[in-house]
Design a protein around this motif. Structure first.
Motif, mmCIF file in Angstrom:
data_model
loop_
_atom_site.group_PDB
_atom_site.id
_atom_site.type_symbol
_atom_site.label_atom_id
_atom_site.label_comp_id
_atom_site.label_asym_id
_atom_site.label_seq_id
_atom_site.Cartn_x
_atom_site.Cartn_y
_atom_site.Cartn_z
ATOM 1 N N GLU A 328 105.901 37.330 35.437
ATOM 2 C CA GLU A 328 106.392 37.276 36.816
ATOM 3 C C GLU A 328 106.786 38.675 37.249
ATOM 4 O OE1 GLU A 328 109.486 34.482 37.493
ATOM 5 O OE2 GLU A 328 108.115 32.776 37.589
ATOM 6 N N PHE A 329 106.346 39.057 38.459
ATOM 7 C CA PHE A 329 106.637 40.376 39.008
ATOM 8 C C PHE A 329 107.419 40.243 40.307
ATOM 9 C CE2 PHE A 329 102.426 40.618 36.971
ATOM 10 C CZ PHE A 329 102.617 41.661 36.073
ATOM 11 N N ALA A 330 108.268 41.205 40.569
ATOM 12 C CA ALA A 330 108.862 41.377 41.899
ATOM 13 C C ALA A 330 108.040 42.449 42.611
ATOM 14 C CB ALA A 330 110.315 41.805 41.787
ATOM 15 N N VAL A 331 107.569 42.112 43.816
ATOM 16 C CA VAL A 331 106.763 43.044 44.604
ATOM 17 C C VAL A 331 107.406 43.187 45.971
ATOM 18 C CG1 VAL A 331 104.495 43.486 45.629
ATOM 19 C CG2 VAL A 331 104.653 42.363 43.396
ATOM 20 N N SER A 332 107.575 44.403 46.408
ATOM 21 C CA SER A 332 108.186 44.668 47.712
ATOM 22 C C SER A 332 107.401 43.963 48.815
ATOM 23 C CB SER A 332 108.225 46.176 47.971
ATOM 24 O OG SER A 332 108.773 46.439 49.247
ATOM 25 N N GLY A 333 108.110 43.215 49.667
ATOM 26 C CA GLY A 333 107.473 42.515 50.774
ATOM 27 C C GLY A 333 107.065 41.089 50.460
ATOM 28 N N ALA A 334 107.080 40.686 49.186
ATOM 29 C CA ALA A 334 106.721 39.322 48.797
ATOM 30 C C ALA A 334 107.980 38.466 48.733
ATOM 31 C CB ALA A 334 106.007 39.315 47.456
ATOM 32 N N GLU A 335 107.957 37.321 49.387
ATOM 33 C CA GLU A 335 109.127 36.447 49.420
ATOM 34 C C GLU A 335 109.435 35.857 48.047
ATOM 35 O OE1 GLU A 335 108.767 33.455 52.363
ATOM 36 O OE2 GLU A 335 108.459 34.852 54.028
ATOM 37 N N ASN A 336 108.392 35.550 47.291
ATOM 38 C CA ASN A 336 108.563 34.916 45.984
ATOM 39 C C ASN A 336 108.002 35.818 44.885
ATOM 40 O OD1 ASN A 336 109.546 32.375 47.090
ATOM 41 N ND2 ASN A 336 107.447 32.071 47.809
ATOM 42 N N PRO A 337 108.458 35.641 43.650
ATOM 43 C CA PRO A 337 107.863 36.403 42.545
ATOM 44 C C PRO A 337 106.359 36.164 42.458
ATOM 45 C CG PRO A 337 109.874 35.313 41.829
ATOM 46 C CD PRO A 337 109.569 34.776 43.190
ATOM 47 N N VAL A 338 105.622 37.188 42.115
ATOM 48 C CA VAL A 338 104.177 37.089 41.914
ATOM 49 C C VAL A 338 103.932 36.729 40.450
ATOM 50 C CG1 VAL A 338 102.006 38.370 41.925
ATOM 51 C CG2 VAL A 338 103.694 38.733 43.752
ATOM 52 N N ARG A 339 103.113 35.705 40.217
ATOM 53 C CA ARG A 339 102.843 35.224 38.867
ATOM 54 C C ARG A 339 101.419 35.588 38.471
ATOM 55 N NH1 ARG A 339 103.040 29.733 38.171
ATOM 56 N NH2 ARG A 339 104.134 29.828 36.190
ATOM 57 N N ALA A 340 101.244 36.042 37.236
ATOM 58 C CA ALA A 340 99.929 36.467 36.777
ATOM 59 C C ALA A 340 99.736 36.140 35.307
ATOM 60 C CB ALA A 340 99.758 37.972 37.004
ATOM 61 N N ARG A 341 98.473 35.920 34.946
ATOM 62 C CA ARG A 341 98.085 35.787 33.537
ATOM 63 C C ARG A 341 97.367 37.073 33.147
ATOM 64 N NH1 ARG A 341 98.077 30.738 30.968
ATOM 65 N NH2 ARG A 341 98.810 29.043 32.309
ATOM 66 N N ILE A 342 97.950 37.809 32.244
ATOM 67 C CA ILE A 342 97.454 39.125 31.854
ATOM 68 C C ILE A 342 97.069 39.087 30.376
ATOM 69 C CG2 ILE A 342 97.985 41.586 31.720
ATOM 70 C CD1 ILE A 342 97.946 40.440 34.560
ATOM 71 N N ARG A 343 95.927 39.644 30.066
ATOM 72 C CA ARG A 343 95.491 39.675 28.669
ATOM 73 C C ARG A 343 96.511 40.420 27.810
ATOM 74 N NH1 ARG A 343 91.091 38.217 26.087
ATOM 75 N NH2 ARG A 343 90.585 39.187 24.083
ATOM 76 N N CYS A 344 96.847 39.837 26.668
ATOM 77 C CA CYS A 344 97.817 40.471 25.767
ATOM 78 C C CYS A 344 97.330 41.868 25.374
ATOM 79 C CB CYS A 344 98.018 39.614 24.522
ATOM 80 S SG CYS A 344 98.972 38.122 24.821
ATOM 81 N N GLY A 345 98.257 42.809 25.391
ATOM 82 C CA GLY A 345 97.930 44.183 25.049
ATOM 83 C C GLY A 345 97.647 45.059 26.245
ATOM 84 N N ALA A 346 97.518 44.446 27.438
ATOM 85 C CA ALA A 346 97.244 45.240 28.636
ATOM 86 C C ALA A 346 98.452 46.083 29.038
ATOM 87 C CB ALA A 346 96.827 44.327 29.789
ATOM 88 N N LEU A 347 99.657 45.620 28.670
ATOM 89 C CA LEU A 347 100.890 46.352 28.965
ATOM 90 C C LEU A 347 101.658 46.590 27.669
ATOM 91 C CD1 LEU A 347 102.115 44.409 32.148
ATOM 92 C CD2 LEU A 347 101.062 46.685 32.100
ATOM 93 N N SER A 348 102.331 47.702 27.599
ATOM 94 C CA SER A 348 103.136 47.990 26.420
ATOM 95 C C SER A 348 104.341 47.048 26.374
ATOM 96 C CB SER A 348 103.604 49.445 26.438
ATOM 97 O OG SER A 348 104.436 49.686 27.563
ATOM 98 N N PRO A 349 104.883 46.810 25.196
ATOM 99 C CA PRO A 349 105.990 45.845 25.063
ATOM 100 C C PRO A 349 107.202 46.174 25.924
ATOM 101 C CG PRO A 349 105.098 46.375 22.916
ATOM 102 C CD PRO A 349 104.456 47.314 23.878
ATOM 103 N N ASN A 350 107.446 47.452 26.180
ATOM 104 C CA ASN A 350 108.635 47.844 26.929
ATOM 105 C C ASN A 350 108.354 48.164 28.396
ATOM 106 O OD1 ASN A 350 110.279 47.696 24.590
ATOM 107 N ND2 ASN A 350 109.502 49.704 23.926
ATOM 108 N N ALA A 351 107.149 47.851 28.857
ATOM 109 C CA ALA A 351 106.803 48.160 30.251
ATOM 110 C C ALA A 351 107.724 47.410 31.203
ATOM 111 C CB ALA A 351 105.355 47.791 30.518
ATOM 112 N N ARG A 352 108.105 48.087 32.284
ATOM 113 C CA ARG A 352 108.961 47.455 33.290
ATOM 114 C C ARG A 352 108.408 47.663 34.694
ATOM 115 N NH1 ARG A 352 115.362 48.512 34.727
ATOM 116 N NH2 ARG A 352 115.635 46.584 35.932
ATOM 117 N N ASP A 353 108.229 48.907 35.101
ATOM 118 C CA ASP A 353 107.659 49.209 36.412
ATOM 119 C C ASP A 353 106.174 49.505 36.238
ATOM 120 O OD1 ASP A 353 110.053 49.001 37.959
ATOM 121 O OD2 ASP A 353 110.704 50.886 37.057
#
Length: 373
Positions: A328-353
């Motif tokens: 779940e992501f917070a995106v500026s201008g979006a009323e609700n959290p954005v939900r996504a299915r992302i392949r494991c390993g696409a983001l580092s474990p500590n990624a935030r922004d």
């Protein structure tokens, strides 16, 4: 009912005999209407056909009229208006109503409806009343062999697993070699670990028997796995019918799109052929200038990066699901959290922004208000 046993189904296929061939028929619904009273309409002007030898999945949420339509086809329930035709012969309509036993239509119930006091062989033999006792036993043995359960002929239903009971119900329905087979959510009572193998085995048996089949389900993925075509109902009306890829890639409206995918929705206006959303610009050709549209983005519709580029987002939560992560992501201008299915390993474990970009193939644009079109 015991549905916990995980006895493999697929290997049984090697030991079963080839299904006896039936003469597949075309089953057509013409302007079918149904109501229980003047204030409760369950079906409205339903028209479609299952072609000879086709597996057609009747899909829709609870209360959409799927089972009622199946009961009308089987002759258990009369329609209020319209006609049912088998190979262009009217079997239910204003001037005729054939009883179930004269329709050459088999029915597999959701709960299998096996008689607990009868052996498996006698359960399968039960509907073969037009044959002599010896002929009926022979046909019942053949039907059990088709589904790989002849070794259970003298067993009783309670000793079988849920998957085995489902195959007995299928054998009983196929024993009279019907032209059309109707199946009402036949896999809903199975352990999730058994569903894939039992569905695959059932589909193989249907292909061998060559019977036309209509399978009721509320599970979109199951319909895509089983059906040559899918007919999607909502509130007693046919919303869209076609091949799985047609309904998935070119949904008639937002309801269809949402039935096959979890969606992120954004409201926007069309300006110069595009619509601007918090997650990026989207092509909106074919819509009038200034039109209010709803942008639907599937959860698989995002690429992510920890390098700048695209729409900036902040991770709110992430759940490891094996091959993918649910984020779940917070995106500026979006009323609700954005939900996504992302392949494991696409983001580092500590990624935030991070930054999001859209995959065009997973973005759909609808005129606002077409949800019930």
């Amino acid at each position: 009912m015991n549905v916990q046993r995980t006895k493999p189904v697929a290997p049984v296929a090697a030991s079963r005999v080839t299904a006896g061939v039936t003469f597949a028929a075309r089953l057509a619904f013409e302007n079918i209407g149904h109501s229980f009273n003047a204030h409760r309409q369950t079906l409205a002007d339903i028209s479609f056909a299952a072609e000879p030898g086709e597996v057609l999945c009747l899909l829709g949420p609870s209360g959409s009229g799927k089972t009622t339509l199946l009961r009308i086809a089987a002759g258990i329930e009369p329609q209020t208006s319209g006609r049912v035709l088998l190979n262009d012969r009217e079997i239910a309509g204003p001037s005729v109503f054939l009883p179930p036993e004269q329709r050459s239509i088999g029915l597999v119930f959701q709960d299998f409806a096996l008689f607990p006091h009868l052996t498996i062989l006698d359960n399968v033999r039960f509907g073969l009343t037009a044959l002599s006792r010896e002929e009926a036993r022979r046909e019942a043995h053949i039907a059990l062999s088709r589904v790989g359960l002849e070794h259970h002929a003298q067993s009783f239903p309670h000793v079988l697993s849920g998957g085995e009971q489902q195959r007995v119900a299928l054998a009983r329905a196929l024993a009279p070699r019907p032209a059309v087979l109707l199946m009402d959510e036949p896999f809903s009572g199975l352990d999730s670990r058994l569903k894939d193998s039992v569905r695959a085995e059932t589909l193989a048996i249907l292909r061998e028997s060559r019977a036309t089949a209509i399978v009721v389900t509320h599970d979109a993925e199951e319909a895509m796995r089983l059906g040559d075509r899918i007919a999607l109902l909502k509130s007693g009306r046919l919303v869209q019918a076609g091949r799985a890829e047609e309904l998935y890639l070119k949904p008639a409206n937002l309801f269809v799109a949402g039935f096959f995918s979890e969606l992120n929705l954004f409201d926007a206006r069309v300006r110069d052929g595009t619509a601007d959303t918090p997650v990026g610009k989207v092509a909106a050709s074919g819509f009038t200038e200034g039109a209010q549209v709803t942008i639907a983005v599937r959860m698989s519709g995002f690429d992510v990066s920890e390098d700048a580029g695209g729409a900036e987002a902040r991770i709110l939560s992430r759940r490891y699901l094996g091959v993918v992560e649910l984020i779940e992501f917070a995106v500026s201008g979006a009323e609700n959290p954005v939900r996504a299915r992302i392949r494991c390993g696409a983001l580092s474990p500590n990624a935030r922004d991070i930054w999001l970009s859209l995959r065009k193939s997973d973005v759909l644009v609808f005129e606002t208000g077409d949800e019930n079109a």
